[in-house]
Design an enzyme around this catalytic site. Structure first.
Site, PDB file in Angstrom:
ATOM      1  N   LYS A 295     -12.343 -52.472  40.633  1.00 26.65           N
ATOM      2  CA  LYS A 295     -11.042 -52.239  40.008  1.00 26.65           C
ATOM      3  C   LYS A 295     -11.103 -50.957  39.180  1.00 26.65           C
ATOM      4  CE  LYS A 295      -9.595 -57.054  40.234  1.00 26.65           C
ATOM      5  NZ  LYS A 295     -10.652 -57.546  41.122  1.00 26.65           N
TER       6      LYS A 295
ATOM      7  N   THR B 233     -26.735 -59.650  52.126  1.00 22.99           N
ATOM      8  CA  THR B 233     -27.147 -58.253  52.232  1.00 22.99           C
ATOM      9  C   THR B 233     -26.661 -57.466  51.019  1.00 22.99           C
ATOM     10  OG1 THR B 233     -27.122 -58.341  54.635  1.00 22.99           O
ATOM     11  CG2 THR B 233     -26.938 -56.157  53.631  1.00 22.99           C
TER      12      THR B 233
ATOM     13  N   THR C   3      -1.174 -68.432  43.590  1.00 21.12           N
ATOM     14  CA  THR C   3      -1.741 -67.506  42.611  1.00 21.12           C
ATOM     15  C   THR C   3      -1.125 -67.727  41.236  1.00 21.12           C
ATOM     16  OG1 THR C   3      -2.053 -65.902  44.397  1.00 21.12           O
ATOM     17  CG2 THR C   3      -2.225 -65.074  42.148  1.00 21.12           C
TER      18      THR C   3
END
Length: 425
Positions: free
Chosen positions: A247, A277, A362
């Site tokens: 961000k 990874t 949300t």
């Protein structure tokens, strides 16, 4: 058995709840942020992005881009494996040292995303502490909720930013029981800030550990971008600081910063770290340059705050329902999922302005909104154009004007999407 039916019913349920999401095909233009290319129906149009979490535009900063290109040119595109096998590249080591120093902690540990850093760290810490009680703010992010769940320990949810409710939970648990208070500094949908000092006081009083998510604050607050904890001089009172590189810093990845013992324990026990990874060296190198730049530059932070203030003032003066926010988040209340989607479609199709609708799960139903994130690069002309476009959209769709108070909050479990088909099993 018709397996396909179950998947289709799950999608149909999302449609029926009016929360099905369509992704716009966006191509950012390096050097021209927040301009981008929108591709749809065989056409390509230039638009302005108003909802990016690249809050400071560091994802297109020339030094950051150059660092990524140089590292990829010299070390290749991938990390080569997990950290335990072959993926601890030198840029990643440098990045963790930079992050630890940023937050005044002994060590840091980088993960592939902010979601993974929260889920892996919280769950691992909870499992390692005997009989741990997880105490979580009800508006915590889904990644934090998932970490609490995966810890397998008992959890208690305290009302959003309600320190009295938090104290009652801690007092009932007693000083001798292991406790982890999990909360955020900036809550990204409403833009409010947690009472960090009061929570730290309670943690000391009741012998609890603290874990703060600073993903929507790092880079943007504090003299060096260390977040709200740095701005308020409280970083030393928080046990674990979690942040993101995706961000304010404009790259990719998540991290925790804490004392070396906690970091080493998470490094040694968290499956989300051990079996993933590592970040490619090019991303690590770019993130390090971004962090170093923001440690020394106030230009981006000051410009962002200036443009955020102007945006709030201009939209409020036009009578638009700007919700209360103490941060760089500018929520504008719509209050209906279909109108919210229609508004964003009209803004994009008619005005060339890209803002994604924020609907359930949300945010709670009835608080659907546009989430606007001004950056240093949204100048006065763009702000005025945004305001005019919003007024046109509100008029065209009949969306109510007027002030927008803070909505009632719902349980944090709302954040986890329900994908159970209507017909059951």
């Amino acid at each position: 058995m018709n397996y396909q039916r179950f998947f289709q019913e799950a999608i149909d349920q999302v449609h029926a709840e009016r929360r099905y999401r369509v992704f716009a095909d966006i191509e950012r233009i390096a050097g021209s942020f927040p301009r981008a290319i929108w591709r749809s129906n065989g056409k390509a149009e230039e638009i302005t992005v108003w909802c990016s979490n690249d809050y400071l535009g560091m994802g297109q900063h020339p030094d950051v881009v150059a660092a990524m290109q140089a590292a990829a040119g010299s070390m290749g595109s991938g990390a080569g494996g997990t950290r335990n096998i072959s993926g601890t590249t030198h840029p990643l080591v440098e990045l963790e040292l930079e992050l630890a120093e940023l937050h005044g902690k002994e060590a840091a540990l980088v993960f592939t995303s902010g979601f993974v850093s929260n889920e892996a760290s919280i769950s691992t810490i909870g499992r390692l502490l005997p009989n741990c009680l997880m105490v979580s703010d009800e508006l915590n992010h889904a990644s934090m909720i998932e970490g609490v769940r995966r810890s397998g320990t008992e959890k208690k949810i305290f009302r959003h930013n309600d320190v009295a409710h938090l104290e009652s939970i801690l007092a009932a648990a007693g000083r001798e029981r292991a406790k982890l208070i999990v909360f955020e500094s900036v809550y990204s949908m409403d833009g409010d800030i947690s009472p960090i000092a009061e929570i730290a006081d309670l943690a000391e009083k009741y012998n609890a550990m603290t874990y703060i998510d600073e993903v929507h604050a790092v880079g943007m607050y504090g003299n060096r971008g260390g977040g709200i904890t740095e701005r308020e001089g409280l970083a030393h009172r928080i046990d674990i600081i979690e942040g993101t590189l995706a961000k304010g810093f404009g790259t990719l990845g998540g991290y925790i910063a804490a004392n070396s013992t906690i970091v080493d324990a998470v490094r040694s026990y968290a499956p989300g770290f051990i079996f993933t990874t590592a970040l490619p060296p090019a991303i690590a190198a770019a993130a390090t340059v971004s962090i170093r730049h923001l440690k020394n530059s106030q230009v981006e932070r000051e410009a962002q705050q200036r443009q955020v203030t102007r945006t709030k003032e201009i939209l409020a003066a036009a009578g638009l329902p700007v919700m209360p926010s103490n941060t760089h988040i500018v929520p504008v209340l719509v209050g209906d999922p279909e109108l919210c989607k229609m508004a964003t479609d009209r803004l994009l199709g008619v005005h060339g302005i890209y803002i994604q609708p924020i609907n359930y799960p949300t945010v709670p139903r009835g608080t659907e909104r546009l989430r606007i994130t001004p950056t240093p690069f949204h100048d006065e002309a763009l702000i005025d154009r945004l305001c005019n476009a919003l007024v046109d959209t509100w008029d065209a769709l009949g969306i109510p004007y007027g002030s927008a108070g803070r909505p009632a909050v719902a349980s944090s479990d709302r954040i986890i999407p329900l994908l159970v088909p209507k017909s059951g099993g």
